[in-house]
Motif scaffolding. Structure first.
Motif: not given
Lengths: 268, 333
Positions: A162-163, A169, A266, A268, B81, B83, B85-90, B141, B148
């Motif tokens: 989803s990244l 997006d 991930q 979570k 959106t 998401f 799983d939040y999909a934050l850029f690590p 998060r 975002r």
């Protein structure tokens, strides 16, 4: 039953095992400084550093070293591009025969080098391709792709899909997403894979013997040098250099991929 | 008539034989808080992904603010959106995560960082910009993901199970905050959930999905009290669904009917002669009430008995009744 202390016998056995693996390497280093140049005599009759100068002055050493570095660099570059693309395809999409592709990419490293070597040689012969620098590169690329692929595929799997969607997006097109999201997330894996690939290529002998023409890579040069009884310690000096040149990237790769066990994205 | 924000005209998304979304018609108004509710695999998330542009419809058309979304890639849609799983850029810190959309849009660093700070303020996370996503709690998060998604000032915000990963207390708090945020911003929120409580408490309108189709669409009260099909009665708040043969005897009409568990009353078998004969299967204390499972002739029911009511024992024979206004007839099945 679980105890924190290992029995003494086990400790000694482990120490002996490690010594058996690493003492011979030390011997190589020692013989680089011996005064005896016809045979490996123990203990060395005297110590000298003159072989470093002799090695430095030998054009055949430089030629072999330069060839090895160029082959390793170009095979690694090819492996980085192809390995990453393949890893992206296998981990990001589902397609018919995906597992087969995955297996076939990894196969060259599982096959004995001699099989890869013979098959490439006969293929080159059949296709009337003269042996050259590029045939060595092709041979090395077959197994270099594997290490890059393995590193990249593991990272891709741990990077949440989803990244990419999140980036799209937020307005990023495919190229921007690759530049700002994918690349930073797989960079260390690629560097580690690239370093391993370079080290693998740099000391490869078997496949090279079958795919090289008259050129000598450094390991091939050493192999030939061993049977010739002149200036033997030169080989040891070169061996030392090879150990250091291949050890540093492997160490670097280890440190780069360490501590990246947390799942990227991930969330979570 | 309010402007239509997102409209589905007979939209389908098929994967081979699987009809993930099947001929869905939908009209979501500007400024509406819209919930898509359904069990997993019912097509609600696919609908959200169709609006975001991650999926393309196999049939039908999606219209976003009057323009067809046909062939428009996700990065060209004024839709953002949050998401699941939040999909934050690590690899980016919180501030750069929030500012990502503006960075892509080519805004200078000072400007986008100021905007990101403001967005973090909006989601009650001021001063968290320097942290990495891995250093945040799940709730934080979630807020970062929200900030975002809002930074590009979307006209529609899509939320995919936004509260699914949070614990109960935080979930209730975030429900209120999301609702407030939506009122403050005045933009359309479309959120996907499998939690009927969440959908009912937050949304202006709810679409209930089952097997790729919308089975009912309406205000939360309608969905809850006036389910149109047995699936909605059962899925939303676990209403009792009475089979047609029973309904025909009681109401004279051959159709399914629903009765909310809290409307069900139990009478000792010896006293009342009216009502349905039932055997108590089991009872369970659930905090605000006691849940009684009942076996009837060929089907089962659930009653929620308030505090103070006499709780029957398992195996006891009872009569089941309810007020006539509590029986809701559904369209013939």
């Amino acid at each position: 039953m679980r105890s924190d202390r290992a029995p003494l016998g086990l400790k000694i056995a482990a120490g002996l095992g490690l010594a058996f693996m690493h003492l011979p390497i030390l011997l190589i280093f020692v013989y680089a400084f011996t005064t005896e140049d016809k045979s490996y005599q123990w203990p060395p009759p005297g110590f000298t550093t003159k072989w470093f100068g002799v090695t430095w002055a030998r054009p055949d050493v430089w030629e072999a070293l330069s060839l090895s570095v160029r082959v390793a660099a170009i095979s690694t570059a090819i492996a980085l591009v192809l390995g990453t693309l393949c890893a992206a395809a296998v981990s990001r999409t589902k397609f018919f025969g995906r597992e087969v592709v995955s297996l076939m990419v990894i196969l060259p490293i599982a096959l004995p080098g001699i099989i890869t070597g013979i098959s490439l040689r006969s293929a080159f012969n059949l296709a009337d391709i003269p042996f050259s620098f590029w045939t060595i590169v092709l041979g090395h690329a077959t197994f270099c792709v594997v290490v890059v692929y393995n590193n990249a595929v593991a990272r891709f799997r741990r990077t949440s899909g989803s990244l990419v969607e999140a980036s799209m997006d937020l307005g990023a097109d495919g190229f921007q997403t690759f530049r700002y999201v994918i690349l930073p997330n797989i960079a260390t894996a690629l560097l580690a894979g690239g370093m391993l690939a370079f080290a693998l290529s740099f000391d490869e002998v078997i496949v090279t013997t079958f795919t090289a023409g008259q050129q000598q890579t450094l390991p091939i040069w050493m192999l030939e040098e061993l049977v010739r009884p002149r200036e033997r310690p030169v080989t040891n000096v070169v061996a030392m250099v090879v150990v250091i040149v291949t050890f540093l990237p492997i160490l670097g790769a280890y440190y780069l991929t360490r501590g990246t066990d947390t799942v990227a994205g991930q969330g979570k | 008539m309010r402007t239509s924000a997102v409209r589905f005209d007979g939209v389908s998304r098929h994967y081979g034989e699987v009809r993930a979304v099947d001929a869905v018609d939908l009209d979501i108004a500007e400024g509406e808080f819209f919930a898509m509710l359904g069990p997993s695999g019912s097509g609600k998330t696919t609908c959200l992904r169709l609006i975001a542009g991650f999926e393309q419809p196999t049939d039908g058309d999606i219209v976003i603010f009057g323009e067809t979304a046909q062939g428009v890639p996700p990065y060209k849609r004024h839709v953002n959106t949050v998401f699941q799983d939040y999909a934050l850029f690590p690899h980016l810190n919180v501030l750069d995560n929030v500012a990502y959309g503006l960075m892509i849009a080519g805004k200078p660093k000072r400007e986008r960082h100021a905007a990101a700070e403001a967005a973090l303020e909006l989601v009650a996370l001021p001063g968290y910009g320097a942290r990495k996503p891995s250093e945040l709690s799940g709730g934080q998060r979630q807020r970062v993901a929200l900030a975002r998604a809002l930074i590009n000032e979307p006209r529609v915000l899509l939320l995919d199970e936004p509260l699914g990963a949070l614990d109960l207390k935080l979930r209730e708090q975030m429900q209120d905050e999301l609702k407030d945020l939506q009122r403050k911003l005045g933009i359309t929120f479309i959120f996907v959930t499998h939690d009927q409580g969440e959908a009912l408490s937050m949304a202006d309108r709810v679409a209930v999905f089952n097997e790729g189709k919308i089975v009912q669409i309406g205000k939360p009260e309608d969905i809850y009290y006036r389910p149109e099909v047995p699936f909605v009665a059962d899925f939303v708040g676990s209403s009792n669904v009475l089979p047609p043969r029973v309904v025909e005897k009681m109401a004279g009409q051959w159709s399914h009917a629903s009765v909310r568990p809290e409307a069900v009353k139990l009478v000792d078998a010896g006293i009342g002669a009216d009502g349905l004969h039932a055997t108590v299967h089991s009872t369970a204390f659930i905090g605000t009430a006691t849940r009684v499972s009942l076996d009837l002739d060929g089907f089962s029911m659930v009653a929620l008995l308030p505090k103070g009511a006499r709780i029957p024992d398992a195996g006891e024979q009872v009569h089941v009744t309810w007020g006539s206004e509590d029986l809701h007839l559904m369209d013939a099945a």
